[in-house]
Design a protein around this motif. Sequence first.
Motif, PDB file in Angstrom:
ATOM      1  N   LEU A 205       8.849   5.482  -7.601  1.00  0.00           N
ATOM      2  CA  LEU A 205       9.978   4.558  -7.625  1.00  0.00           C
ATOM      3  C   LEU A 205      10.095   3.899  -6.258  1.00  0.00           C
ATOM      4  O   LEU A 205      10.034   4.577  -5.229  1.00  0.00           O
ATOM      5  N   VAL A 206      10.230   2.583  -6.273  1.00  0.00           N
ATOM      6  CA  VAL A 206      10.454   1.852  -5.028  1.00  0.00           C
ATOM      7  C   VAL A 206      11.836   1.235  -5.104  1.00  0.00           C
ATOM      8  O   VAL A 206      12.176   0.572  -6.098  1.00  0.00           O
ATOM      9  N   LEU A 207      12.659   1.470  -4.090  1.00  0.00           N
ATOM     10  CA  LEU A 207      13.988   0.866  -4.048  1.00  0.00           C
ATOM     11  C   LEU A 207      14.065  -0.122  -2.884  1.00  0.00           C
ATOM     12  O   LEU A 207      13.564   0.159  -1.790  1.00  0.00           O
TER      13      LEU A 207
ATOM     14  N   ALA B 139       5.729  -7.357  -8.769  1.00  0.00           N
ATOM     15  CA  ALA B 139       4.691  -8.169  -9.410  1.00  0.00           C
ATOM     16  C   ALA B 139       3.330  -7.930  -8.759  1.00  0.00           C
ATOM     17  O   ALA B 139       2.312  -7.884  -9.447  1.00  0.00           O
ATOM     18  N   LEU B 140       3.308  -7.744  -7.424  1.00  0.00           N
ATOM     19  CA  LEU B 140       2.034  -7.469  -6.741  1.00  0.00           C
ATOM     20  C   LEU B 140       1.420  -6.185  -7.271  1.00  0.00           C
ATOM     21  O   LEU B 140       0.203  -6.071  -7.424  1.00  0.00           O
ATOM     22  N   LEU B 141       2.274  -5.188  -7.550  1.00  0.00           N
ATOM     23  CA  LEU B 141       1.783  -3.893  -8.020  1.00  0.00           C
ATOM     24  C   LEU B 141       1.694  -3.842  -9.546  1.00  0.00           C
ATOM     25  O   LEU B 141       1.314  -2.835 -10.113  1.00  0.00           O
TER      26      LEU B 141
ATOM     27  N   PRO C 243       0.821  -1.223   0.000  1.00  0.00           N
ATOM     28  CA  PRO C 243       0.000   0.000   0.000  1.00  0.00           C
ATOM     29  C   PRO C 243       0.850   1.267   0.000  1.00  0.00           C
ATOM     30  O   PRO C 243       0.538   2.228  -0.714  1.00  0.00           O
ATOM     31  N   ALA C 244       1.955   1.269   0.754  1.00  0.00           N
ATOM     32  CA  ALA C 244       2.818   2.453   0.784  1.00  0.00           C
ATOM     33  C   ALA C 244       3.533   2.622  -0.552  1.00  0.00           C
ATOM     34  O   ALA C 244       3.801   3.748  -0.993  1.00  0.00           O
TER      35      ALA C 244
ATOM     36  N   ALA D 153       5.936 -16.524  -9.028  1.00  0.00           N
ATOM     37  CA  ALA D 153       5.262 -16.894  -7.778  1.00  0.00           C
ATOM     38  C   ALA D 153       4.025 -16.029  -7.575  1.00  0.00           C
ATOM     39  O   ALA D 153       2.962 -16.517  -7.198  1.00  0.00           O
ATOM     40  N   VAL D 154       4.150 -14.732  -7.854  1.00  0.00           N
ATOM     41  CA  VAL D 154       2.985 -13.851  -7.691  1.00  0.00           C
ATOM     42  C   VAL D 154       1.920 -14.188  -8.732  1.00  0.00           C
ATOM     43  O   VAL D 154       0.747 -14.352  -8.415  1.00  0.00           O
ATOM     44  N   ARG D 155       2.347 -14.365  -9.982  1.00  0.00           N
ATOM     45  CA  ARG D 155       1.366 -14.627 -11.042  1.00  0.00           C
ATOM     46  C   ARG D 155       0.676 -15.979 -10.896  1.00  0.00           C
ATOM     47  O   ARG D 155      -0.421 -16.170 -11.387  1.00  0.00           O
ATOM     48  N   LEU D 156       1.352 -16.944 -10.246  1.00  0.00           N
ATOM     49  CA  LEU D 156       0.774 -18.284 -10.112  1.00  0.00           C
ATOM     50  C   LEU D 156       0.333 -18.582  -8.674  1.00  0.00           C
ATOM     51  O   LEU D 156       0.074 -19.736  -8.338  1.00  0.00           O
TER      52      LEU D 156
END
Lengths: 259, 330
Positions: free
Chosen positions: A111-113, A132-134, A104-105, B111-114
Amino acid sequence: MKILVCIKQILAPESELAPRADGTGPAPVGPAERRISRYDACALEAALQLRESVGGRIRVATVGPPWAAEALRRALGMGADDALHIIAADDVDDPFIVAGALAPAARDCDLVLTGVMSEDLMQGTVGPILAALLDRPCATTAMAFERAAGGSALTVEEELEHGERSIVELTLPAVVTIQSGPWTPRYPSVSGLLKARRQAIQTLKLAAMPIDFPRQRIVAMTTPPPTRQGRMLPGTAADKAAQLVHLFRQRGFLPPCAP
Amino acid sequence: MNAAPIYLVLISRDRRLPAAAENLAACARAIAALAPAPIRALVAGKNPAAAAGETARHLGMPVLALEIVGLTDPGDGATGISLADFLNSEIPAWILMEDTTLGRRLAAELAVRLSAACITGVEAVEQDDHGVVLTRAVWGGKFRAAVRTAAETITVTVADGAFAGRFEKAGGQAKVQHRRSEAARGGRRHLKRIQAPEADTGLSEARAIVAAGSGIGEPDRLVLVRKLAERIAGAQVAGSRPVCDRGWLPYSRQVGITGATVAPALYIACGISGAAQHIAGMSGAGLVVAINKDPRAAIFQHADIGVVEDLGTFLPLLVEACGQEEDSTP
Ligand SMILES: Cc1cc2nc3c(=O)[nH]c(=O)nc-3n(C[C@H](O)[C@H](O)[C@H](O)COP(=O)(O)OP(=O)(O)OC[C@H]3O[C@@H](n4cnc5c(N)ncnc54)[C@H](O)[C@@H]3O)c2cc1C
Ligand SMILES: Nc1ncnc2c1ncn2[C@@H]1O[C@H](COP(=O)(O)O)[C@@H](O)[C@H]1O
């Protein structure tokens, strides 16, 4: 440019540690030596340099027990603008929980480092999982980066294996993991530390965050099996030096002694 | 047997057998020995046919060549998207990949996609009362953690060489099946590759190496390391990555996975903790001597002779002793 730097306070690997009796993790042999994971300090340094050249704000965030706030204070002392502490009851070793808590943050940053890996768990996955989540592009093991002309992309030099490198372009917003190479973390200034001590740190409770199921956990911690016999030399320091010299002569690494 | 398969996911960079193939195949066997499952292999890339053929012949099993249309480099964003598209319908139990910069990033993305778990740098596959656990190095190699997951799919990167010597060719047909993917590129675009600079032949040919780690503490102590190297026949000075990062030694002197691979007859590690990335560069050395003040340092697991001492006091003694005539009393 809004930048989020994910930092972790770790039990220093170079300090004397022993496995805990229940096998869940190492415990310090003496007083606990904790510090920011080295690659994360480099990531913060990279962010500070980027802010110096293009402007913006730097937020630092950590997921960890109350003592992890120390990392945030230091980061504020180094020059971060604000800090977020996602408080956990214990160390969190599931990278999906860490990334899920930071997401969420991260969502409202350009840019996320992160570090290329944490020095304790050495997974190298929290950054790419977060990306990948975002659903954002990700570059790992960055040795250099630069905002591309126009400001909508980032050019990153990634370190591959055995000295090879690649140059990639990421469309912003993006996630980049930082290698130790060119960034030497600055020391916090005294005035910075004083200011950091007064500054408020935003806190959230991990337990109250809606996070996907836990996926994996460490169930045992052991000392690795030796790959060589590892004979420890006995005696005083001078005795050990004499034994080494004797061995070196035997094997022809030092000239034989005069008759 | 209807168990979900173990997939070897190999990335093709050229026409040759991908370097990780044997290691991944041996790891897959080790998993299958504990949790029986069919093993399948996939080679992905811009033009994977030749590499897939090599892989099928070498591993002795059918291989799927996944052609990713329009790829400029395996590092492009399209690779992860294409792999996820394909693997999503296969529902593998395990997805094994190389433990490289690219492999780790793809393993995390997949891993996230699956909805899988993701365990990187796996060195061993073991079993406890509850099933399979994977072990990996933590805290700079000082400890190994056994990781368990209840996820249905697990992406894994297998530490380089962890299953070396355990490869056995399967008896299957070396058939190659082809598949095309026209995935979107994603927001990651490869621009160019920079080849490695010429290796420092001084290190690769040295008969002995005195290597300095972070434990030397200050650049001034390098003088002692140099003096020691001067006394020892054919010795050169090298360092760990942090020492080179700080500019105390040039990068051409770095030993390890991102530096030089060396195999001298004698390797003296001074203040080096023994992280896998360093060990990978010197595990072929003849005699390894480690000097470290921490008796639990991982380097002692990879040394023939261990000296627990502070370098500040010990190096001067050793340099001095190397210059002296040997005491003839036994
Ligand atoms: C992608 C990637 C690639 C990498 N590639 C490489 C590589 O090619 N080569 C490489 O070396 N590393 C590499 N690393 C880094 C690696 O993971 C370790 O961080 C590094 O090897 C640690 O270096 P070190 O042992 O010198 O320092 P540390 O881990 O900090 O260890 C210092 C040691 O010195 C000891 N010590 C401290 N003071 C004293 C004293 N006074 N007397 C005696 N002993 C003392 C400590 O007990 C400790 O064991 C890589 C990391 C990543 C993520
Ligand atoms: N608990 C945490 N809090 C904040 N950031 C973290 C945490 N754990 C890992 N990270 C970030 O993710 C990077 C990679 O960690 P890892 O995947 O554990 O190797 C670290 O260098 C940090 O930047």
